[in-house]
Design an enzyme around this catalytic site. Structure first.
Site, PDB file in Angstrom:
ATOM      1  N   HIS A  48       0.824  -1.223   0.000  1.00  0.00           N
ATOM      2  CA  HIS A  48       0.000   0.000   0.000  1.00  0.00           C
ATOM      3  C   HIS A  48       0.857   1.272   0.000  1.00  0.00           C
ATOM      4  O   HIS A  48       0.712   2.105  -0.906  1.00  0.00           O
ATOM      5  CB  HIS A  48      -0.960  -0.017   1.186  1.00  0.00           C
ATOM      6  CG  HIS A  48      -1.617   1.301   1.447  1.00  0.00           C
ATOM      7  ND1 HIS A  48      -2.462   1.904   0.548  1.00  0.00           N
ATOM      8  CD2 HIS A  48      -1.523   2.153   2.513  1.00  0.00           C
ATOM      9  CE1 HIS A  48      -2.879   3.063   1.042  1.00  0.00           C
ATOM     10  NE2 HIS A  48      -2.318   3.237   2.230  1.00  0.00           N
ATOM     11  N   GLU A  76       1.522   5.174  12.801  1.00  0.00           N
ATOM     12  CA  GLU A  76       0.157   4.792  13.171  1.00  0.00           C
ATOM     13  C   GLU A  76      -0.001   3.284  13.355  1.00  0.00           C
ATOM     14  O   GLU A  76      -0.714   2.832  14.262  1.00  0.00           O
ATOM     15  CB  GLU A  76      -0.815   5.291  12.099  1.00  0.00           C
ATOM     16  CG  GLU A  76      -2.280   5.087  12.429  1.00  0.00           C
ATOM     17  CD  GLU A  76      -3.179   5.744  11.396  1.00  0.00           C
ATOM     18  OE1 GLU A  76      -4.242   5.175  11.116  1.00  0.00           O
ATOM     19  OE2 GLU A  76      -2.807   6.803  10.865  1.00  0.00           O
ATOM     20  N   ASP A  77       0.666   2.488  12.513  1.00  0.00           N
ATOM     21  CA  ASP A  77       0.377   1.047  12.473  1.00  0.00           C
ATOM     22  C   ASP A  77       1.535   0.144  12.867  1.00  0.00           C
ATOM     23  O   ASP A  77       1.403  -1.078  12.804  1.00  0.00           O
ATOM     24  CB  ASP A  77      -0.090   0.654  11.065  1.00  0.00           C
ATOM     25  CG  ASP A  77      -1.423   1.280  10.704  1.00  0.00           C
ATOM     26  OD1 ASP A  77      -2.227   1.511  11.616  1.00  0.00           O
ATOM     27  OD2 ASP A  77      -1.651   1.560   9.507  1.00  0.00           O
TER      28      ASP A  77
END
Length: 742
Positions: A48, A76-77
């Site tokens: 992505h 964030e992830d």
């Protein structure tokens, strides 16, 4: 999945001086950080950010932006931190990545408030560096391209958010290609049948008109060459969403569209643009009212071009756009084509002293949106400010004011200055006195008449189109009604806490304000009074462990200690009944159903205008009658004139109806039909065939040949009502159909 060297090669094609080592480090770091994470499609998650970076290489962006795209989900992830990214890649890239990171630990009750606060954070980051926006748009574009892998229950929400916020943002930044793809992908998800229908019709048209397009291209290019103008001519068909939007906006069918194909004429200079325009207008007849000069008056997003529509070969209407190659680059890539952060060599991080008009507008808009709005207001006004269609008007001194389509002199006044808007009492349009609710047109000269004794009526907030005007009206009227709303909200809160068995205190409410995205207890009470905050959310903010009663534990009907009559389980409105009265057996549950209107709290009795009702799709206002409750009127109702001297009674309300809701709403129509056997049956049949429900009928004799039927009907929304009225008008026995606005 793209290889490391392939990404470097994509960047090197437009930037020979790219920092290959920086790109390699970012590629390896992001791949390791995401590790074995998978997307919903089953692909490695790293695919992505890699695709997002690839989209940005098509826009020819600098190294820092490409690296930020590779890293944009790491904070964030993954376990990555801003400190670590700053150590490895520098402060600039770390700041960009942090700006793209959602606020994870928002302790807010409402999902809408969370969405608004994350949007506020994103916009503030964009104000500092526009590259945050470019990465975010590329991120959203790839997510939309892979939307089919998202859980079905989330797809519509993502698509609607894209249509409401990200596509308009791309448009405001002049990135038309990205805007159109985002719109089409959203349209395909939200209205798949309409999308497929239009795409199929366009395909059929393409096969039938292919020769016409080539003929126009060839004929126009030859004609320009004969006049000594070197030009590139290319035809381009409108996209499905653009076609759908025009059909909806003008209420026409596909067959009535006359400009499904547009032609771009690319020339070498501004002078050649006007010469080419002269050639086109000499060869073919111009369609009156369809010429626009965006070269002398550029759009706020820096778009420049000449637009004209002519009657071309085979009597076809043909839309022409004439521009230079530089204008074409800005038209396609918008702010990404602007030398805002690249020097002549495309070196990363280089900043120029000037900024584009589009970015200047964005910074100013973000500044206006950050002035004390609640999360719900911020989200609403952001959406309003992002819509792209424009009208250009002038002050008496010649100052150009750009406004959204359907803007009024109220919007114009606030665009000039907030004080002008707050004191506006009238206006002149092109020298003639006109109502403040008039719809402005391109080229209008508007003069605002002011009075220091004036304060803006609360109803203006429902009439204004721009977010700035709405926010200003709301601020100006807030002080006047704040005490009323806060007092009402405080009483509602006290009753709700008592019913929940919890101790009520203003200090406790004040401590819970952060969870409600408010800054003071008074703001919370005012929001409860307006219906913006539910009492259940308020109690949970103060007592996080509290849970509302389960549906199965509630009685269908009961009288509580305050004399309020609660509706069937699941309904959220309450109606006051006289002291000592009891619910009637067999009471009509449909009439007592909840009215899903945002801006009205569930503890106030609500009814519709007695002479005509109101339906979703109408612009509405609420009129508060002490002791009786709130009456909902369409904004065009003549009955509202009787309340003009009591602005404190006007309430801000909005429809909040789910598209899939089966709730019906009241409306009244007058049908003039021939006085013939079976006419009533035909009228009733037309209403029934379209799914309408007749609630009341009164026959009025008009003449020997015609009679009037005053019909109260229940419909889903305004579109449903208009469909029924159109079907009635098509019946041979019907002479006239009109709606009653009571």
């Amino acid at each position: 999945m793209m290889r490391q060297y392939e990404l470097v090669e994509r960047v090197r094609r437009y930037n020979p001086n790219t920092d290959e080592a920086l790109l390699d480090r970012a590629y390896v770091y992001a791949m390791r950080a995401h590790g074995s994470q998978l997307r919903a499609s089953g692909d490695p998650y790293f695919s992505h950010p890699l695709e997002v970076a690839a989209i940005l290489t098509d826009l020819k962006l600098d190294d820092a932006t490409i690296v930020s795209a590779l890293l944009h989900d790491t904070i964030e992830d993954t376990s990555a931190t801003k400190v670590e990214i700053e150590r490895l890649f520098g402060h600039q890239i770390a700041t960009l990545v942090e700006g793209l990171t959602k606020i994870k630990k928002l302790d807010l009750v409402s999902k809408q408030a969370k969405q608004a606060e994350n949007l506020r954070k994103l916009l503030l980051a964009i104000a500092d560096d526009v590259r945050v926006l470019l990465v975010k748009l590329a991120d959203r574009l790839h997510n939309m391209r892979t939307l089919k892998w998202v859980p079905p229950e989330k797809r519509d929400r993502v698509a609607q958010e894209t249509l409401d916020i990200y596509a308009p943002l791309a448009a405001r930044m002049g990135m038309q290609d990205m805007r159109e793809e985002l719109e089409d992908l959203s349209f395909r998800q939200l209205s798949p049948e309409a999308y497929e229908s239009i795409a199929e019709r366009v395909s059929e048209l393409r096969q039938g008109n292919g020769a016409v397009v080539q003929e126009i291209e060839r004929e126009l290019k030859d004609e320009l060459e004969r006049r000594g103008i070197a030009a590139e001519v290319k035809g381009r068909e409108k996209r499905p969403y653009s076609i759908w939007g025009k059909m909806e906006r003008k209420a026409i069918g596909f067959e009535q569209l006359s400009d499904l194909y547009g032609f771009r004429v690319i020339v070498g200079s501004v002078e050649d643009c006007y010469r080419a325009l002269g050639v086109i207008h000499t060869k073919w007849a111009i369609v009156p009212g369809r010429f626009k000069d965006y070269i002398s008056t550029p759009k706020p997003n820096d778009y420049r071009s000449l637009h004209t529509t002519v009657v071309g070969p085979r009597r076809q209407r043909v839309e022409m756009q004439i521009r230079t190659r530089d204008m074409e680059e800005i038209a396609e890539y918008g702010i990404a084509a602007h030398a805002l952060y690249k020097d002549a060599s495309g070196a990363p991080g280089a900043m120029l002293s000037h900024e584009s008009r589009a970015y200047a507008w964005l910074r100013k808009t973000i500044e206006n949106l950050s002035q004390g709005l609640s999360p719900e207001e911020f989200l609403e006004h952001t959406k309003l400010e992002l819509f792209h269609d424009q009208v250009f008007c002038f002050t008496p001194k010649g100052r150009l004011i750009a406004l959204p389509r359907k803007a009024t002199p109220i919007d114009f006044a606030y665009a000039v200055h907030t004080d002008v808007g707050n004191t506006a009492v009238g206006c002149k349009i092109n020298g003639s006195i006109a109502p403040l609710v008039s719809e402005l047109k391109n080229g209008d000269e508007v003069e605002i008449i002011t009075s220091k004794a004036q304060t803006p009526p609360g109803a203006w907030e429902t009439i204004a189109v721009t977010g700035k005007a709405r926010a200003a009206v709301r601020r100006a009227t807030r002080t006047a009604v704040r005490a009323q709303y806060a007092g009402l909200g405080r009483k509602i809160a006290e009753r709700a806490f008592a019913k929940a068995g919890k101790v009520f205190s203003e200090d406790a409410v004040a401590k819970g304000t952060p969870r409600l995205a408010r800054t003071a207890a008074e703001d919370v009470f005012a929001a409860v009074g307006r219906g913006e905050i539910k009492t259940e959310d308020l109690i949970r903010a103060v007592y996080p462990d509290w849970q509302p009663p389960r549906a199965e534990d509630r009685t269908d009907r009961q009288i509580n200690g305050e004399g309020w009559f609660e509706l069937k389980r699941g309904h959220n409105l309450k109606f006051k009944i006289p002291e000592g009265a009891k619910p009637r057996d067999g009471e009509d549950a449909e009439r007592l159903d909840a009215i899903p209107i945002r801006g009205i709290n569930g503890e106030l009795p609500v009814r519709f205008a007695p002479e005509g009702g109101a339906v979703p799709g109408d612009r509405i206002v609420g009129i508060l009658t002490p002791g009786e409750g709130i009456t909902i009127y369409p904004i065009q109702s003549p009955s509202l004139q009787s309340f003009e001297d009591a602005p404190e009674r006007w309430l801000d309300v909005r429809w909040d109806v789910d598209e899939l809701s089966d709730g019906r709403f009241p409306a009244r129509i007058i049908v003039t039909a021939r006085n013939a056997p079976g006419s009533l049956a035909q009228v009733a049949g037309a209403i029934g065939d379209r799914g309408g429900n007749i609630d009341g009928l009164q026959m009025r004799s008009r003449s020997a040949d015609f009679h009037e039927m005053v019909i109260d009907i229940e419909v889903f929304d305004l579109r449903h009502l208009n469909t029924i009225m159109a079907d009635l008008k098509a019946r041979e026995v019907v002479a006239q159909v009109e709606r009653v606005n009571g």
